[in-house]
Every structure is written in structure tokens, then in C-alpha cells.
Design a protein around this motif. Structure first.
Motif, mmCIF file in Angstrom:
data_model
loop_
_atom_site.group_PDB
_atom_site.id
_atom_site.type_symbol
_atom_site.label_atom_id
_atom_site.label_comp_id
_atom_site.label_asym_id
_atom_site.label_seq_id
_atom_site.Cartn_x
_atom_site.Cartn_y
_atom_site.Cartn_z
ATOM 1 N N THR A 172 12.451 6.629 19.304
ATOM 2 C CA THR A 172 13.627 7.490 19.212
ATOM 3 C C THR A 172 14.846 6.716 19.700
ATOM 4 O OG1 THR A 172 12.323 9.489 19.584
ATOM 5 C CG2 THR A 172 14.686 9.652 19.953
ATOM 6 N N VAL B 40 25.716 4.891 18.687
ATOM 7 C CA VAL B 40 24.291 4.649 18.870
ATOM 8 C C VAL B 40 24.038 3.151 18.906
ATOM 9 C CG1 VAL B 40 21.979 4.966 17.919
ATOM 10 C CG2 VAL B 40 23.698 6.764 17.646
ATOM 11 N N TRP C 291 15.693 4.318 9.918
ATOM 12 C CA TRP C 291 15.964 5.345 10.921
ATOM 13 C C TRP C 291 16.529 6.578 10.222
ATOM 14 C CZ3 TRP C 291 14.588 4.389 15.908
ATOM 15 C CH2 TRP C 291 14.369 3.038 16.256
ATOM 16 N N ILE D 288 25.957 8.581 12.270
ATOM 17 C CA ILE D 288 25.462 7.466 13.070
ATOM 18 C C ILE D 288 26.459 6.337 12.981
ATOM 19 C CG2 ILE D 288 23.649 5.725 13.278
ATOM 20 C CD1 ILE D 288 21.693 7.716 12.259
ATOM 21 N N GLN E 32 21.320 15.416 7.406
ATOM 22 C CA GLN E 32 20.515 14.230 7.687
ATOM 23 C C GLN E 32 21.143 13.019 7.009
ATOM 24 O OE1 GLN E 32 16.490 15.137 6.440
ATOM 25 N NE2 GLN E 32 15.926 15.819 8.490
ATOM 26 N N ALA F 100 18.595 10.157 10.962
ATOM 27 C CA ALA F 100 19.377 10.940 11.918
ATOM 28 C C ALA F 100 19.439 12.384 11.429
ATOM 29 C CB ALA F 100 20.784 10.374 12.049
#
Length: 203
Positions: free
Chosen positions: A59, A78, A87, A1, A104, A89
Motif C-alpha cells: 500500500t 505520493v 498501482w 495521484i 479510480q 488509486a
């Protein structure tokens, strides 16, 4: 991310875990904004620009088909919604030989000062309800904050002139709202301090 600066809000991201995974690279070199005491002091002289949060999607991003390069890597940026929360991911990968993998990572978006509007999901004509605002101070210093509520479609009374919120503390302000006619109601809550501010809109 890859958290980026949104045109709607400047976000502060907790990326300790991600930094360790990247070998301890300087966070600012990675494009992240780090909230610390030194930066808070530096920002104290800046005027508080109010930017209204209104995008509360659950989302942040969904990409069903992402092709990697010749090294097996892919990069995507993002822009987070306006929700100030944690959050997660999740990335899943598969190659032509049916080798698969999953990974993750977690980040958190936050602000030095934030306000949360607490309202009923709906009102019926004739209802009288309490509209509340929770103001959170995430800095290491006491903040004097002025909350204000702008409403259309409802009649309101109450509120507070100014709040003194201790470091890492919070305060609550209540208004009484009356539903006098059918239709949509729009509520915009603003919390303004000398150095920081926040606002959110709910319909």
C-alpha cells in the motif's frame, strides 16, 4: 495521484490515461518523468548510479480523512514504494448532504533497467537452493549488464560476469545458496550497465 521523485530511486511512470483525463497537458509540466527513446539516448552518457530498492510495501498511501477546499478539491502527494509495478488509486468522497462519489486511476512505476531477486521464503539449516536474478531491459537498445550478488548469512557460488540483454528483453542469472547456520540472511542484487543500473535488498 502525484508521482514524485523519491530520494531512493528515479521512477518512470506510465500516465497516458491520466494525461487524457487532464485534457492532454504536457506530462513533464505536471511533474511526471516520461521514459522515451530520446531521453534514453540522452542518459546514455551518464554514469550508472546504483540505488538499492528495499521498500516493498503493498500500500503506497492510506488517508482516511481528507478535507477539501471551498471548491471541493484536495491535493495530496505520493512517494511510491520501491516496487516496480502497477498501482491503483481509489478515492471516495461524501459531503454533509450525504452525496457520495468514487473514482479510480491507475499508474505504473518502472525503470529502464530493473533486476528482480527470486528466493525461497525460508531455508532450513542444511538446505541448498537456487537464488535467481531476472534482469529486464525496458529500453530500445541492447544493454551490457554486469550482475553481482552480495550475501550475508548464506554461502553462495555461481553467477555470471556480464550479460548482453536485447532491447525489451530479459536474462536470468542463478546462484547456488547453502544454509549452514540459523539466523537471518541478507541478499543484495545489483545489475550495473553503462547508462543504467538497479539494485534491490531482501532479508
Amino acid at each position: 495521484i502525484q508521482p514524485v521523485h523519491s530520494p531512493a530511486i528515479r521512477r518512470y511512470v506510465d500516465v497516458d490515461r491520466l494525461s487524457k483525463e487532464r485534457g492532454g497537458e504536457p506530462l513533464k509540466a505536471l511533474g511526471y518523468v516520461v521514459a522515451d527513446a530520446a531521453e534514453s539516448s540522452a542518459n546514455a552518457a551518464e554514469p550508472a548510479a546504483v540505488q538499492v530498492r528495499h521498500d516493498f510495501r503493498s500500500t503506497a498511501l492510506w488517508v482516511p480523512d481528507l478535507v477539501t477546499d471551498e471548491r471541493g478539491e484536495a491535493r495530496i502527494e505520493v512517494t511510491f514504494p520501491d516496487s516496480l509495478t502497477g498501482w491503483r488509486a481509489t478515492a471516495r468522497a461524501a459531503d454533509r448532504r450525504t452525496r457520495v462519489g468514487i473514482a479510480q486511476a491507475a499508474v505504473r512505476t518502472r525503470k529502464p533497467l530493473l533486476v528482480r531477486l527470486e528466493t525461497p521464503r525460508f531455508l532450513v539449516v542444511g538446505d541448498v537452493a537456487t537464488i535467481s536474478a531476472s534482469v529486464h531491459n525496458h529500453t530500445d537498445q541492447t544493454l551490457t549488464v554486469t550482475p553481482s550478488l552480495s550475501v550475508s548469512g548464506l554461502s553462495t557460488e555461481g553467477g555470471a560476469n556480464a550479460l548482453s540483454i536485447p532491447a525489451r528483453g530479459e536474462a536470468r542469472v542463478d546462484w547456488t545458496a547453502s544454509a549452514r547456520e540459523a539466523g537471518e540472511a541478507s541478499l543484495e542484487i545489483t545489475a550495473r550497465g553503462e547508462a543504467f543500473s538497479d539494485a534491490m535488498l531482501r532479508t
